[in-house]
Design a protein around this motif. Sequence first.
Motif, PDB file in Angstrom:
ATOM      1  N   LYS B   4       0.831  -1.196   0.000  1.00  0.00           N
ATOM      2  CA  LYS B   4       0.000   0.000   0.000  1.00  0.00           C
ATOM      3  C   LYS B   4       0.869   1.251   0.000  1.00  0.00           C
ATOM      4  O   LYS B   4       0.683   2.164  -0.788  1.00  0.00           O
ATOM      5  N   LYS B   7       2.617   1.970  -3.149  1.00  0.00           N
ATOM      6  CA  LYS B   7       1.710   2.487  -4.189  1.00  0.00           C
ATOM      7  C   LYS B   7       1.425   3.950  -3.971  1.00  0.00           C
ATOM      8  O   LYS B   7       1.445   4.750  -4.906  1.00  0.00           O
ATOM      9  N   LYS B   8       1.173   4.277  -2.693  1.00  0.00           N
ATOM     10  CA  LYS B   8       0.925   5.686  -2.401  1.00  0.00           C
ATOM     11  C   LYS B   8       2.125   6.521  -2.811  1.00  0.00           C
ATOM     12  O   LYS B   8       2.004   7.572  -3.428  1.00  0.00           O
ATOM     13  N   ILE B  11       2.221   7.085  -6.464  1.00  0.00           N
ATOM     14  CA  ILE B  11       1.286   8.109  -6.941  1.00  0.00           C
ATOM     15  C   ILE B  11       1.819   9.497  -6.627  1.00  0.00           C
ATOM     16  O   ILE B  11       1.819  10.391  -7.477  1.00  0.00           O
TER      17      ILE B  11
END
Lengths: 316, 398
Positions: B4, B7-8, B11
């Motif tokens: 997670k 991925k953050k 981004i």
Amino acid sequence: MQGSGKIGGRLIAEVAAVAALFMLGQFLISTGMLEQYYQIILTSMCINIILAVSLSLINGFTGQLSLGHAGFMAVGAYASVVMTNRLDLPFIIGILAACLGAALAGFIIGVPTLRLKGDYLAIATLGFGEIIRVVLQNIDYVGGPSGIMGIEKYTTWAWLFASTILTLVVIVNLINSSYGRAIISVREDEVAAELMGINTTRYKVIAFVVGAMFAGLAGALYAHYFYIIKPESFTFMKSFDILVMVVLGGLGSTTGAVIAAIFVTALTAFLQSFPAIRMILYALILIIVMIYRPQGLMGNKEIGRKTLARLWGGKR
Amino acid sequence: MKRKISKKLAIIMAMVFMFSIIAGCGGDTKTPEKTDPKAATDKIKVGLNVELSGGAATYGTDARDGALLAIEQINAAGGILGKQLEPVVRDNKSAADEAMTISSALVGEKIVAQIGPLTSGDVAGSTPIMMEKKIPLIAPAATAVNVTVDEKTQKVRDYIFRVCFIDPFQGTLMAQFAANDMQAKTAVIYKDTSTDYAKGLAEYFKKTFEEKGGKIVAEEGFVKDDRDFKAVLTKIKNLKPDFIYVPGYYQEVAPLIKQARDLGITATIGGCDGWVSDDLVKVAGAANLNNTFFTTDFSAEDKDEKVVKFVNDFKAKYNKSPNSFNALGFDAAQMLAQAIKDAGEAQPEKIKDALAKIKDFVGVTGKMSIDASHNPIKAGVIVEYKDGKHVMKTRIQP
């Protein structure tokens, strides 16, 4: 199912994100970090997004090939300019007049023509688009063929941004509603939809009127930014430009329409440095994209909350 | 959990990256002007905002050719104030909004003045940018009156100039010619009622012709795409006028003249620059065009020394005879050069002042002075058709 608290939280987050985007734009513009040239391109992008998304509702989701979008834009542009320039009323009245005028035009044109199908509808809407233009050409009150010059520049970033977001919110919600499912069923199989008890003409007209209304909004914003409107600016070539964005983005994808509108505007701006071969390169790039992505950039997929959520926080 | 976070992170990285690109774009265009002031000073940048595609593409391309020839000649002769002119050509797709975008792009490139666009509507699109950024614009061929003067306030637009004459002037010119040179006492006006252009011409023809003591015995009209004029022509024939004025475009004028001559109307027929096209001769027939005249601002048949040189130079470079758009583009560039010379410095504000003061500038479309409304006061040319060929009849000073 999600709890209402979660939805509320998500909504707040979304509103905050949109507000942040707006503030960022406003900051860049008011500090002059975004030069005028880029501001104009940004304006064109917003107007093109509104046009492409509204046409995508008609062409992509309802599956009705309409070639008269520039005509509705013209109605909106002229209606708003008559209000602000000729009658000296505030811009908001101009915007409302544009939306109502274009929606009315969409209704008048939609009711008889939407009983037609496929090529016939395309030709009928093409014809109506041209009629609007020729009528405008012959009204001396709005300047005849030379149009109206010296329109006040009321279209600000706030208006542009709010209009674009409004268009997206209304159209996306419409598509995701029961109306939207009825509209999509018309595209998928008109006979089957009718058998299921859907009044296909009614839903087609709804889609058409909503699409026309937003085209009118785009027309009003356009007129109050680019200083001059004339019937020549709204020929069927303009309708094709919008259609190109919709097809390029993917029929039946709102995000596709948005991406394509941004892409096409940026491409046109980028190609300005090659004046002689500009339109050749433009056409060539479109052809290449369509060869490799015949379903359009996005096909009928969307980048929505789900995709973003998946990217952000894994499975949901 | 780890996935997670990465991925953050991805981004956020992507967003940072995008913003840096956007920021970079803004920076790129700004840096050269600050760090490299010399590059801007050895060359004088002139913007050409012209129609190279779309509906008015032929006009834009023609004017560009003329302007580029002028710039080439000026540079060959040592430039202006010891500096070379650098043309920056951009296509505005014959659209007013695009003309505005192009103007703002040209302003970003630090031009000192802009030549073009060609049509009045596209000039109008470009106008707010030029006014806001205080950079002069010279329109080669925008003939609508409100290009240089604001209709509502009647104020002259400080930075907008043109080198062509305005619509009404052609009507005045033809009326003078009809009354003075052709000794016409009676005239019929048969005009295209679907364009402001033809209506304006007819109005001023009537005014001047009547002032000269002539009489307008009838006023008739046709619209775009009309092909049969016999009914009205028969009526005109019975009126036996000395002169028939037909302001309009060649598409309608060509069959009109043919039908008039077929009906036995021998009166002199006068027209305007909308007549200029090879198709006029093809459709109307060379013999039928005898005893017809039209007004324009340039004739390649002109025996004036400057024009002859221009025609020869143009033929040498482009291998064809120049038309009036070529000539107007050429004159726009020449007049700008003159203004920069007069200003003594390639600075937009000063060029504007110099342009407003242009007096007796000799261009290939005649000798001109800029008046208070930023229109040139210049002679018009009357061209006669003789067996299908243009023959320059006379040059009339207003």
